[in-house]
Design an enzyme around this catalytic site. Structure first.
Site, mmCIF file in Angstrom:
data_model
loop_
_atom_site.group_PDB
_atom_site.id
_atom_site.type_symbol
_atom_site.label_atom_id
_atom_site.label_comp_id
_atom_site.label_asym_id
_atom_site.label_seq_id
_atom_site.Cartn_x
_atom_site.Cartn_y
_atom_site.Cartn_z
ATOM 1 N N HIS A 1 0.835 -1.202 0.000
ATOM 2 C CA HIS A 1 0.000 0.000 0.000
ATOM 3 C C HIS A 1 0.871 1.253 0.000
ATOM 4 C CE1 HIS A 1 -3.757 -2.080 0.359
ATOM 5 N NE2 HIS A 1 -3.384 -2.701 1.453
ATOM 6 N N GLU B 1 -14.445 -8.458 -33.113
ATOM 7 C CA GLU B 1 -13.183 -8.369 -33.852
ATOM 8 C C GLU B 1 -13.229 -9.119 -35.175
ATOM 9 O OE1 GLU B 1 -10.237 -9.947 -31.111
ATOM 10 O OE2 GLU B 1 -11.783 -11.220 -30.219
ATOM 11 N N ASP C 1 -7.556 -6.791 -34.580
ATOM 12 C CA ASP C 1 -8.019 -7.935 -35.373
ATOM 13 C C ASP C 1 -9.128 -7.540 -36.339
ATOM 14 O OD1 ASP C 1 -6.367 -10.071 -34.806
ATOM 15 O OD2 ASP C 1 -7.477 -10.681 -33.026
ATOM 16 N N CYS D 1 -11.139 -1.359 -27.389
ATOM 17 C CA CYS D 1 -9.964 -1.716 -26.596
ATOM 18 C C CYS D 1 -8.734 -1.947 -27.462
ATOM 19 C CB CYS D 1 -10.229 -2.932 -25.715
ATOM 20 S SG CYS D 1 -10.532 -4.455 -26.633
#
Length: 557
Positions: free
Chosen positions: A208, A447, A471, A518
């Site tokens: 942390h 894709e 793709d 993405c």
């Protein structure tokens, strides 16, 4: 000049005087007690005081480092009330008739050692947390102040104001703080205006404190064998390489100063855009997420202020292994990412092995055209034992965060229905075994041209689409993106590709699914306006592109 190599936590440069933050372990003596129950009451009273302290620290952290990072102190409260931890303390007091301080110290040592011996890096990092809460309880029981960073805790104090000690408030100038290790409560309570950098001997990139250092935009390096004679000397911390220079010569000082000035210019974008919404001038909100390949990439997402993870390429867990990763190994990885993202969305793409990503232990046959061959969801639906193991790990990890599951390389509604059927069977198994999980969003990668043209039907079966433009461009243009001879005609801006993206967005929205991108095209700021005009809901890019894309979105009218 002396030069030392450690492990970098945050990429930045710092130049300044060394301050050795010194502390010694509180010496707790074992005492016999006559009334164990009275000692337990005494402990419980101290515990309530310590919990109240953590509430105050949480509020301070909330203002300084934000809710996600302040959450560590909520975790500390839960650890302090953990049944196993408390039972150990109670049993020692009752069974051995010993004082509460000793029982807490011994329990803290035992639990910290247990965490430190675990193979998982995330669990190893929890050793520092259990030491922190135990030291706090001991300090309250002993009547001292825990983790205040003002010298009141039982630590050795030296008089050199820029050399060593504990009193950060007495410093005349910002310093490079060096220590054996730093507890999160120490880190968050220090005067941030007096700290240029953290350098520690111990600690981990998953701790942390490391996450707080990233959030505070402070260069940090771990694994440096710190020496007392460095106190008060000039040092340089190169957070890009993990190098620490002590008493640098003039040439090194000038080189690193120039690097720091260049770094400052680049970081200006970060300072201006961190914490701001990814929203156009007309009020259109875009969810701006980041793509990762593994657990270690989460640091970059946090550093660059990603709003979530839009693509976790889970196949890297397989690519980095010599054999099939077990359910437990996968669970730990997914859980760690979910916890570190602290409630932000984490979209995990299920296994996408095949094509250019080959793994020997899968024993895949050689194919003339692997990009269009046996890969991704086709392998998972054919070899379901692999698929079910991954889905179990993902669902188990969903109990610790905000995980979504995404299936790749879809070309038919039937593939979606079959994948969802297997997912439901795995859920049933977990319920029967009383293993907790959350209901997760389910989405698919778009894709292939086939998925584009049936996207209206597909949208009725899923919660979201994520367009994999790499793709999609390859298949739409019939161009092998791995072939360098075709680079000059591989055009992701081709009208056919852009029309496909528009079609998917429109059809997704008709069916009630949100739609994101993405692939690499999502980071192409020359197309940001086009995507927003098309109605895109989310963009997921490499972490380093988060802020440039945010700037592009915010500049739209």
């Amino acid at each position: 000049m002396e030069q030392y190599q450690g492990k970098t936590i945050f990429n930045k440069i710092a130049i300044g005087k060394v301050f050795l933050y010194q502390k010694k372990e509180t010496q707790v003596k074992r005492r016999h007690v006559e009334d164990a129950e009275a000692e337990i009451v005494r402990f419980n009273t101290a515990k309530e005081t310590a919990l109240a302290q953590l509430d105050q620290i949480y509020e301070k952290a909330l203002k300084e480092v934000g809710a996600d990072n302040a959450a560590v102190f909520e975790v500390h409260k839960m650890m302090m009330e953990d049944e196993d931890y408390l039972d150990s303390i109670y049993n020692m007091i009752r069974g051995e008739l010993i004082n509460a301080e000793y029982a807490v110290a011994a329990t803290g040592d035992n639990f910290a050692e247990m965490f430190a011996q675990m193979d998982d890096a995330y669990m190893q990092a929890r050793a520092a947390d259990v030491r922190d809460i135990s030291e706090r309880l001991v300090a309250v029981l002993c009547g001292t102040v825990a983790g205040s960073g003002d010298g009141k805790r039982t630590r050795t104090v030296a008089g050199n104001r820029t050399g060593s000690g504990t009193d950060m408030h007495a410093l005349d100038e910002p310093v490079i703080l060096m220590a054996d290790d730093l507890a999160p409560s120490e880190t968050v309570q220090m005067d941030k205006s007096k700290i240029l950098s953290f350098v520690t001997r111990h600690g981990s990139s998953n701790s942390h404190t490391a996450i707080l250092a990233r959030t505070m935009n402070i260069p940090a390096v771990i694994g440096i064998d710190i020496r007392e004679e460095w106190a008060g000397k000039t040092a340089i911390v190169d957070g890009y390489t993990g190098t620490v220079f002590i008493d640098p010569d003039e040439e090194t000082l000038e080189q690193m100063s120039a690097k720091m000035r260049d770094d400052e210019r680049k970081q200006q974008l970060l300072r201006e855009l961190r914490g701001k919404e990814t929203i156009t001038g007309s009020g259109k909100k875009i969810h701006l997420y980041a793509n990762i390949g593994g657990v270690s990439d989460v640091a970059q997402v946090l550093q660059n202020d990603g709003e979530g993870i839009g693509l976790f390429r889970s196949e890297f867990l397989y690519l980095e292994s010599d054999t099939f990763p077990t359910e437990e190994e996968q669970f730990k990885a997914y859980k760690m990412v979910a916890q570190n993202m602290a409630g932000k969305k984490v979209v995990v793409r299920t296994l996408d092995i095949g094509a250019d990503k080959q793994v020997d232990y899968f024993n895949l046959e050689k194919e003339d055209n692997p990009a269009m061959g046996y890969r991704a969801i086709r392998i998972c639906l054919d070899r379901q034992e692999i698929f079910r193991t991954q889905l179990r790990a993902l669902l188990r990890a969903s109990a610790f965060g905000n995980i979504s599951i995404m299936f790749p390389m879809i070309i038919s509604v039937q593939e979606v229905l079959e994948s969802k059927r297997i997912l439901e069977e795995v859920k049933t198994e977990l319920r029967e075994q009383k293993i907790p999980y959350k209901d997760v969003e389910v989405g698919i990668m778009i894709e292939t041209p086939a998925a584009v043209w049936i996207s209206e039907e597909l949208a009725k079966e899923v919660d979201f689409f994520s367009i994999g433009t790499n793709d999609l461009t390859q298949y739409t243009l019939a161009i092998d993106r791995q072939n360098p001879k075709l680079d000059n005609i591989y055009d992701s801006h081709h009208p056919a590709v852009l029309r496909s993206i528009r079609t998917v967005i429109e059809n997704g929205h008709k069916g009630g699914a949100w739609v994101g991108i993405c692939g690499e095209l999502g980071a192409d700021t020359s197309l940001t306006e086009t995507f927003v005009e098309m109605g895109i809901d989310e963009l997921s890019v490499s972490p380093s592109f988060v802020l440039p894309v945010r700037e592009a979105v915010r500049n739209l009218r």
